[in-house]
Enzyme design. Sequence first.
Site, short mmCIF file in Angstrom:
data_model
loop_
_atom_site.label_atom_id
_atom_site.label_comp_id
_atom_site.label_asym_id
_atom_site.label_seq_id
_atom_site.Cartn_x
_atom_site.Cartn_y
_atom_site.Cartn_z
N GLY A 15 -18.45 20.03 42.50
CA GLY A 15 -19.00 21.11 41.69
C GLY A 15 -19.41 22.26 42.59
O GLY A 15 -18.88 22.42 43.69
N ALA A 61 -22.90 14.58 42.89
CA ALA A 61 -22.76 14.72 41.44
C ALA A 61 -24.08 14.31 40.80
O ALA A 61 -25.13 14.72 41.26
CB ALA A 61 -21.59 13.89 40.94
N ASN A 100 -29.57 14.60 42.69
CA ASN A 100 -30.95 14.18 42.47
C ASN A 100 -30.96 12.72 42.01
O ASN A 100 -30.08 12.29 41.29
CB ASN A 100 -31.60 15.05 41.39
N ASP A 141 -13.95 13.93 41.99
CA ASP A 141 -14.72 14.43 40.84
C ASP A 141 -14.21 13.74 39.58
O ASP A 141 -13.01 13.45 39.49
CB ASP A 141 -14.58 15.95 40.71
N VAL A 142 -15.10 13.52 38.64
CA VAL A 142 -14.66 12.91 37.37
C VAL A 142 -13.80 13.90 36.58
O VAL A 142 -13.03 13.49 35.72
CB VAL A 142 -15.85 12.43 36.51
N GLY A 168 -21.27 20.63 45.76
CA GLY A 168 -20.32 19.77 46.48
C GLY A 168 -19.17 20.56 47.07
O GLY A 168 -18.73 20.31 48.19
N LYS A 177 -39.15 19.71 34.80
CA LYS A 177 -37.72 19.81 34.51
C LYS A 177 -37.55 20.01 33.02
O LYS A 177 -38.34 19.50 32.22
CB LYS A 177 -37.00 18.52 34.92
N LYS A 189 -39.93 16.72 45.85
CA LYS A 189 -39.09 17.71 46.53
C LYS A 189 -39.95 18.88 47.03
O LYS A 189 -39.88 19.27 48.19
CB LYS A 189 -38.02 18.23 45.56
N1 PHE Z 1 -31.94 22.69 40.13
C1 PHE Z 1 -32.81 22.85 41.26
C2 PHE Z 1 -33.15 21.49 41.88
O1 PHE Z 1 -32.80 20.43 41.37
C3 PHE Z 1 -34.09 23.46 40.84
C4 PHE Z 1 -34.26 24.92 41.01
C5 PHE Z 1 -35.24 25.51 40.29
C6 PHE Z 1 -33.55 25.67 41.89
C7 PHE Z 1 -35.51 26.83 40.43
C8 PHE Z 1 -33.81 27.00 42.04
C9 PHE Z 1 -34.79 27.58 41.31
O2 PHE Z 1 -33.78 21.45 42.90
#
Ligand code: PHE
Length: 349
Positions: free
Chosen positions: A185, A240, A263, A206-207, A188, A79, A67
């Site tokens: 959410g 989601a 993701n 949504d679930v 979404g 993460k 990303k």
């Molecule tokens: N949750 C965001 C993503 O999946 C990650 C993120 C981190 C967003 C830090 C903002 C700041 O991309």
Amino acid sequence: MLLDRSPELAHEQVTIRRGPRSGLPLVIAIHSRALGPAVGGCRLRRYPDWPAGLTDALRLSEAMTYKCAAAGLSFGGGKSVIVLDERVELTAALRAAALADIGEFVATFDGGYLTGPDVGTGPDDMAVLRRHTPHVFCLPEEQGGTGSSSGPTAIGVLAALRAGARQVFGTESVAGRTVVVVGFGSVGGRIAAGLAAGGAHVLVSDVDRVKREIAIGQGLAWLEPDQAMTAPADILVPAAIGGVLDAHIVPALRAPLVVGPANNQLTDDAVADALAGRGITWIPDFVASAGGVVYTLGREIEALTHDTAVKRVEDIGNTVRDLLVRAETNRSTPLGEALDLARRRLDAA
Ligand code: PHE
């Protein structure tokens, strides 16, 4: 998708510990810091067991590497996951303890891993982490942060969606298009509102049944979760959790364009070929969902104004347009082209 299934560990560092206050398993996975410090949100979710949480952290951190690289950011992928057992009740006290635990854990990385909100956490939670580490983004605005990144994430997805629509339908306009948004959410919901404002016929799902009344109250149509993915539509928006596109569902899909913020939408990379084989344009999730991290880092690291940061997010539309043109010219897939783009930047580092 994106889980390197080679026997070698693809990740730079993976640390698992039990939260001293909460007793919950905590995972911080650093996939790559080739481009800079690892960035990636903190996910708080229920899993069948802690190895499932570990697997999620491995896949999500790898997706963050791609990303950031595809978005042209000088950051790597990481993460954190707080693993909640399916039976345990998430009381306010347990939540506070888990957030303090993960804040302390993030602090041990000394700036090599920077976190922010993700599924199950928000700006108020980041304020709890901040008591233990400065390396946290998206604090509430009253506390000097830029708040939730859901708005910018939605803006990026809408830019990607318009670029996709231009290629698939010959026009960026969503007026009159039927769009199914799976997952109502914070991201979404904003995407659905943006599409409805653009004149699309929006159906959401949504679930969480509670969302049904909210959606209907906003004038959106509701679909039951088991029907949403395969409902006939012009555009399908997975918004989601991941793993929603696998070899079994691809033949049943009835939308020519699939683009959303979830993701790790594909269970594995081969699904991208199956989608292309059916003539479905799938915009890689790690490209479409970069708006949150692009905006937040722009504001909080580079001190950009809101407008400049939003312009950067909208640039995702240009990236998508280039990927789709290249995929067509090279007879490859948008995923193949996006991975290529990311890998070129990683190799150059
Ligand atoms: N949750 C965001 C993503 O999946 C990650 C993120 C981190 C967003 C830090 C903002 C700041 O991309």
